[in-house]
Design a protein around this motif. Structure first.
Motif, PDB file in Angstrom:
ATOM      1  N   MET A 161       0.859  -1.193   0.000  1.00  0.00           N
ATOM      2  CA  MET A 161       0.000   0.000   0.000  1.00  0.00           C
ATOM      3  C   MET A 161       0.896   1.243   0.000  1.00  0.00           C
ATOM      4  SD  MET A 161      -2.492   2.110   2.199  1.00  0.00           S
ATOM      5  CE  MET A 161      -2.432   1.748   3.817  1.00  0.00           C
ATOM      6  N   ASP A 162       0.669   2.176  -0.955  1.00  0.00           N
ATOM      7  CA  ASP A 162       1.611   3.320  -0.984  1.00  0.00           C
ATOM      8  C   ASP A 162       1.352   4.218   0.232  1.00  0.00           C
ATOM      9  OD1 ASP A 162      -0.002   5.766  -3.130  1.00  0.00           O
ATOM     10  OD2 ASP A 162      -0.865   4.265  -1.795  1.00  0.00           O
ATOM     11  N   GLN A 163       2.428   5.029   0.516  1.00  0.00           N
ATOM     12  CA  GLN A 163       2.426   5.797   1.770  1.00  0.00           C
ATOM     13  C   GLN A 163       1.454   6.973   1.687  1.00  0.00           C
ATOM     14  OE1 GLN A 163       6.643   6.747   2.036  1.00  0.00           O
ATOM     15  NE2 GLN A 163       6.750   5.363   3.815  1.00  0.00           N
ATOM     16  N   SER A 164       1.087   7.495   2.874  1.00  0.00           N
ATOM     17  CA  SER A 164       0.242   8.705   2.935  1.00  0.00           C
ATOM     18  C   SER A 164       1.125   9.936   2.775  1.00  0.00           C
ATOM     19  CB  SER A 164      -0.462   8.763   4.293  1.00  0.00           C
ATOM     20  OG  SER A 164       0.517   8.975   5.304  1.00  0.00           O
ATOM     21  N   LYS A 165       0.481  11.079   2.492  1.00  0.00           N
ATOM     22  CA  LYS A 165       1.204  12.355   2.399  1.00  0.00           C
ATOM     23  C   LYS A 165       1.918  12.641   3.719  1.00  0.00           C
ATOM     24  CE  LYS A 165      -1.284  16.194   2.479  1.00  0.00           C
ATOM     25  NZ  LYS A 165      -2.109  17.337   1.963  1.00  0.00           N
ATOM     26  N   GLU A 166       1.220  12.352   4.818  1.00  0.00           N
ATOM     27  CA  GLU A 166       1.797  12.632   6.144  1.00  0.00           C
ATOM     28  C   GLU A 166       3.032  11.763   6.383  1.00  0.00           C
ATOM     29  OE1 GLU A 166      -1.460  12.097   5.513  1.00  0.00           O
ATOM     30  OE2 GLU A 166      -2.051  14.214   5.644  1.00  0.00           O
ATOM     31  N   GLN A 167       3.015  10.517   5.910  1.00  0.00           N
ATOM     32  CA  GLN A 167       4.177   9.634   6.032  1.00  0.00           C
ATOM     33  C   GLN A 167       5.329  10.178   5.186  1.00  0.00           C
ATOM     34  OE1 GLN A 167       4.500   6.735   8.058  1.00  0.00           O
ATOM     35  NE2 GLN A 167       6.646   7.125   7.478  1.00  0.00           N
ATOM     36  N   ARG A 168       4.992  10.752   4.013  1.00  0.00           N
ATOM     37  CA  ARG A 168       6.043  11.314   3.154  1.00  0.00           C
ATOM     38  C   ARG A 168       6.655  12.556   3.797  1.00  0.00           C
ATOM     39  NH1 ARG A 168       2.339   9.458  -0.798  1.00  0.00           N
ATOM     40  NH2 ARG A 168       1.309  11.490  -1.035  1.00  0.00           N
ATOM     41  N   ILE A 169       5.837  13.315   4.523  1.00  0.00           N
ATOM     42  CA  ILE A 169       6.365  14.486   5.254  1.00  0.00           C
ATOM     43  C   ILE A 169       7.334  13.998   6.328  1.00  0.00           C
ATOM     44  CG2 ILE A 169       5.770  16.369   6.852  1.00  0.00           C
ATOM     45  CD1 ILE A 169       3.127  16.700   5.238  1.00  0.00           C
ATOM     46  N   LEU A 170       6.942  12.950   7.061  1.00  0.00           N
ATOM     47  CA  LEU A 170       7.833  12.386   8.085  1.00  0.00           C
ATOM     48  C   LEU A 170       9.128  11.892   7.459  1.00  0.00           C
ATOM     49  CD1 LEU A 170       8.707  11.220  10.801  1.00  0.00           C
ATOM     50  CD2 LEU A 170       7.144   9.289  10.405  1.00  0.00           C
ATOM     51  N   GLU A 177       4.193  18.852  -1.772  1.00  0.00           N
ATOM     52  CA  GLU A 177       2.781  18.536  -1.464  1.00  0.00           C
ATOM     53  C   GLU A 177       2.247  19.514  -0.421  1.00  0.00           C
ATOM     54  OE1 GLU A 177       1.636  14.159  -1.393  1.00  0.00           O
ATOM     55  OE2 GLU A 177       3.681  14.082  -0.563  1.00  0.00           O
ATOM     56  N   TRP A 178       1.240  20.282  -0.800  1.00  0.00           N
ATOM     57  CA  TRP A 178       0.583  21.169   0.172  1.00  0.00           C
ATOM     58  C   TRP A 178       0.050  20.345   1.333  1.00  0.00           C
ATOM     59  CZ3 TRP A 178      -4.016  21.718   2.702  1.00  0.00           C
ATOM     60  CH2 TRP A 178      -4.254  22.962   3.308  1.00  0.00           C
ATOM     61  N   ALA A 179       0.151  20.879   2.558  1.00  0.00           N
ATOM     62  CA  ALA A 179      -0.473  20.221   3.715  1.00  0.00           C
ATOM     63  C   ALA A 179      -0.934  21.305   4.682  1.00  0.00           C
ATOM     64  CB  ALA A 179       0.508  19.264   4.402  1.00  0.00           C
ATOM     65  N   MET A 180      -1.871  20.959   5.561  1.00  0.00           N
ATOM     66  CA  MET A 180      -2.536  21.989   6.373  1.00  0.00           C
ATOM     67  C   MET A 180      -1.786  22.343   7.664  1.00  0.00           C
ATOM     68  SD  MET A 180      -5.832  19.818   7.636  1.00  0.00           S
ATOM     69  CE  MET A 180      -5.646  18.196   8.364  1.00  0.00           C
ATOM     70  N   ASN A 181      -0.449  22.519   7.539  1.00  0.00           N
ATOM     71  CA  ASN A 181       0.320  23.062   8.665  1.00  0.00           C
ATOM     72  C   ASN A 181       0.045  24.559   8.726  1.00  0.00           C
ATOM     73  OD1 ASN A 181       2.652  21.327   6.808  1.00  0.00           O
ATOM     74  ND2 ASN A 181       1.845  20.446   8.697  1.00  0.00           N
ATOM     75  N   VAL A 182       0.190  25.171   9.884  1.00  0.00           N
ATOM     76  CA  VAL A 182      -0.094  26.609   9.972  1.00  0.00           C
ATOM     77  C   VAL A 182       0.869  27.395   9.066  1.00  0.00           C
ATOM     78  CG1 VAL A 182       1.338  27.174  12.009  1.00  0.00           C
ATOM     79  CG2 VAL A 182      -0.792  28.412  11.611  1.00  0.00           C
ATOM     80  N   GLY A 183       2.042  26.846   8.819  1.00  0.00           N
ATOM     81  CA  GLY A 183       2.989  27.441   7.869  1.00  0.00           C
ATOM     82  C   GLY A 183       3.834  28.562   8.489  1.00  0.00           C
ATOM     83  N   ASP A 184       4.728  29.139   7.667  1.00  0.00           N
ATOM     84  CA  ASP A 184       5.708  30.078   8.227  1.00  0.00           C
ATOM     85  C   ASP A 184       5.141  31.480   8.437  1.00  0.00           C
ATOM     86  OD1 ASP A 184       8.872  31.494   7.553  1.00  0.00           O
ATOM     87  OD2 ASP A 184       8.308  30.200   9.228  1.00  0.00           O
ATOM     88  N   THR A 210      -3.411  18.261  16.424  1.00  0.00           N
ATOM     89  CA  THR A 210      -1.949  18.147  16.289  1.00  0.00           C
ATOM     90  C   THR A 210      -1.519  18.030  14.819  1.00  0.00           C
ATOM     91  OG1 THR A 210      -2.065  16.795  18.307  1.00  0.00           O
ATOM     92  CG2 THR A 210       0.073  16.918  17.183  1.00  0.00           C
ATOM     93  N   TYR A 211      -2.274  17.222  14.060  1.00  0.00           N
ATOM     94  CA  TYR A 211      -1.933  16.875  12.680  1.00  0.00           C
ATOM     95  C   TYR A 211      -0.517  16.281  12.669  1.00  0.00           C
ATOM     96  CZ  TYR A 211      -1.674  16.991   7.578  1.00  0.00           C
ATOM     97  OH  TYR A 211      -1.516  16.645   6.249  1.00  0.00           O
ATOM     98  N   CYS A 212       0.462  16.893  11.968  1.00  0.00           N
ATOM     99  CA  CYS A 212       1.806  16.305  11.920  1.00  0.00           C
ATOM    100  C   CYS A 212       2.739  16.872  12.990  1.00  0.00           C
ATOM    101  CB  CYS A 212       2.427  16.517  10.549  1.00  0.00           C
ATOM    102  SG  CYS A 212       1.545  15.652   9.240  1.00  0.00           S
ATOM    103  N   GLY A 213       2.245  17.782  13.795  1.00  0.00           N
ATOM    104  CA  GLY A 213       3.063  18.292  14.905  1.00  0.00           C
ATOM    105  C   GLY A 213       3.805  19.586  14.592  1.00  0.00           C
ATOM    106  N   ASN A 230      -6.802  11.288  15.149  1.00  0.00           N
ATOM    107  CA  ASN A 230      -6.432  10.367  14.078  1.00  0.00           C
ATOM    108  C   ASN A 230      -5.160   9.624  14.482  1.00  0.00           C
ATOM    109  OD1 ASN A 230      -4.923   9.425  11.769  1.00  0.00           O
ATOM    110  ND2 ASN A 230      -6.451  10.441  10.494  1.00  0.00           N
ATOM    111  N   PRO A 231      -5.230   8.318  14.730  1.00  0.00           N
ATOM    112  CA  PRO A 231      -4.065   7.586  15.246  1.00  0.00           C
ATOM    113  C   PRO A 231      -2.839   7.658  14.338  1.00  0.00           C
ATOM    114  CG  PRO A 231      -5.988   6.114  15.059  1.00  0.00           C
ATOM    115  CD  PRO A 231      -6.400   7.427  14.501  1.00  0.00           C
ATOM    116  N   GLU A 232      -3.051   7.672  13.002  1.00  0.00           N
ATOM    117  CA  GLU A 232      -1.900   7.758  12.089  1.00  0.00           C
ATOM    118  C   GLU A 232      -1.216   9.102  12.256  1.00  0.00           C
ATOM    119  OE1 GLU A 232      -2.488   8.386   7.956  1.00  0.00           O
ATOM    120  OE2 GLU A 232      -0.370   7.988   7.524  1.00  0.00           O
ATOM    121  N   PHE A 233      -2.027  10.198  12.315  1.00  0.00           N
ATOM    122  CA  PHE A 233      -1.440  11.531  12.473  1.00  0.00           C
ATOM    123  C   PHE A 233      -0.740  11.639  13.831  1.00  0.00           C
ATOM    124  CE2 PHE A 233      -4.996  13.582   9.640  1.00  0.00           C
ATOM    125  CZ  PHE A 233      -4.466  12.940   8.528  1.00  0.00           C
TER     126      PHE A 233
END
Ligand SMILES: CCNc1ncnc2c1ncn2[C@@H]1O[C@H](/C=C/CNC(=O)c2cc(-c3ccc(F)cc3)cc(O)c2O)[C@@H](O)[C@H]1O
Ligand SMILES: [Mg+2]
Length: 221
Positions: A1-10, A37-44, A67-70, A92-95
């Motif tokens: 199973m290919d990885q999630s966007k969040e896994q690719r960020i990690l 890949e855009w993701a919903m972090n608050v950003g800089d 928390t999302y990705c922290g 979300n346990p994965e996040f």
């Protein structure tokens, strides 16, 4: 199973960031999410507003909803003084597990506790189970329609004191109209809007700061 966007960020953080250096983790996530890949972090850009409000609050106990990705947990925790802590709620346990690893890479695991579950279940447990008296700072960045009910729940649980500072992300986009209606019409809160832009985009967004009973706090000193 290919990885999630969040896994690719990690993966990107784990490969590119300097272990124990929060700034390098923040820069790595911002670089990845603006270039790949855009993701919903608050950003800089909004992150700089978050930093300023955290420094103003100088919290002993801070809470984050979503928390999302922290990413914002790291932005907050890197500014906290010794013997102070950030509690962050994620259902979300994965996040939650990805955030745990990213926060570990930033070297901030001592200061950040990820509480896995639904905010409406965990908030009522904060006093007894997590030994919280009151919250000095709360960052709201979870489901937007939950900002208002969870703020009311924080009040009902006696978790806000004179001078507690709330900061909410995404006031314009995706928007949190019920929260804005509630908080700006509530005499107990003094509200300030901080115009900015959606993370990694040219779209308008804003953050809203709400201080509880500011006058009263000011009169104390
Ligand atoms: C149900 C409420 N309780 C919750 N309790 C615990 N964790 C919760 C909860 N809600 C959501 N979460 C978690 O918080 C995070 C959710 C955040 C929701 N954020 C957004 O929808 C959001 C969305 C955008 C956005 C902007 C433009 C777009 F085109 C698309 C999306 C930008 C943002 O900055 C956002 O914050 C996830 O990790 C989710 O698992
Ligand atoms: Mg957000």
């Amino acid at each position: 199973m290919d990885q999630s966007k969040e896994q690719r960020i990690l993966n990107s953080v784990s490969y590119n960031a300097v272990k124990g250096d929060p700034e390098s983790v923040i820069n790595c996530i911002d670089k990845y999410c603006s270039q790949y890949e855009w993701a919903m972090n608050v950003g800089d850009e909004k992150g700089t507003i978050l930093d300023k409000v955290v420094e103003e609050a100088d919290p002993s106990v801070a809470l984050e909803l979503g928390t999302y990705c922290g990413y914002s947990a790291i932005r907050i925790a890197r500014l906290l003084k010794p013997n102070t802590r950030l509690l962050t709620i994620e259902f979300n346990p994965e996040f939650a597990s990805i955030a745990k690893e990213i926060i570990e890479i930033a070297g901030l695991s001592e200061k950040v506790t990820i509480l896995e579950g639904h905010s409406e279940d965990i908030i009522p447990q904060l006093k007894k189970k997590y030994e919280v008296e009151t919250l000095d700072f709360v960052f709201l960045d979870h489901w937007k329609e939950r900002y208002a009910p969870d703020t009311i729940l924080l009040e009902e649980c006696g978790l806000l004191r004179k001078g507690s500072i709330l900061l909410a992300d995404n006031i314009i986009y995706p928007g949190a109209p019920e929260f804005i209606k509630y908080i700006r019409s509530n005499k107990r809160f003094e509200c300030t809007s901080y115009p900015s832009h959606l993370e990694y985009m040219k779209v308008e967004d804003a953050m809203e700061k709400a201080v509880k009973d500011p006058g009263a706090a000011a009169m104390l000193f």
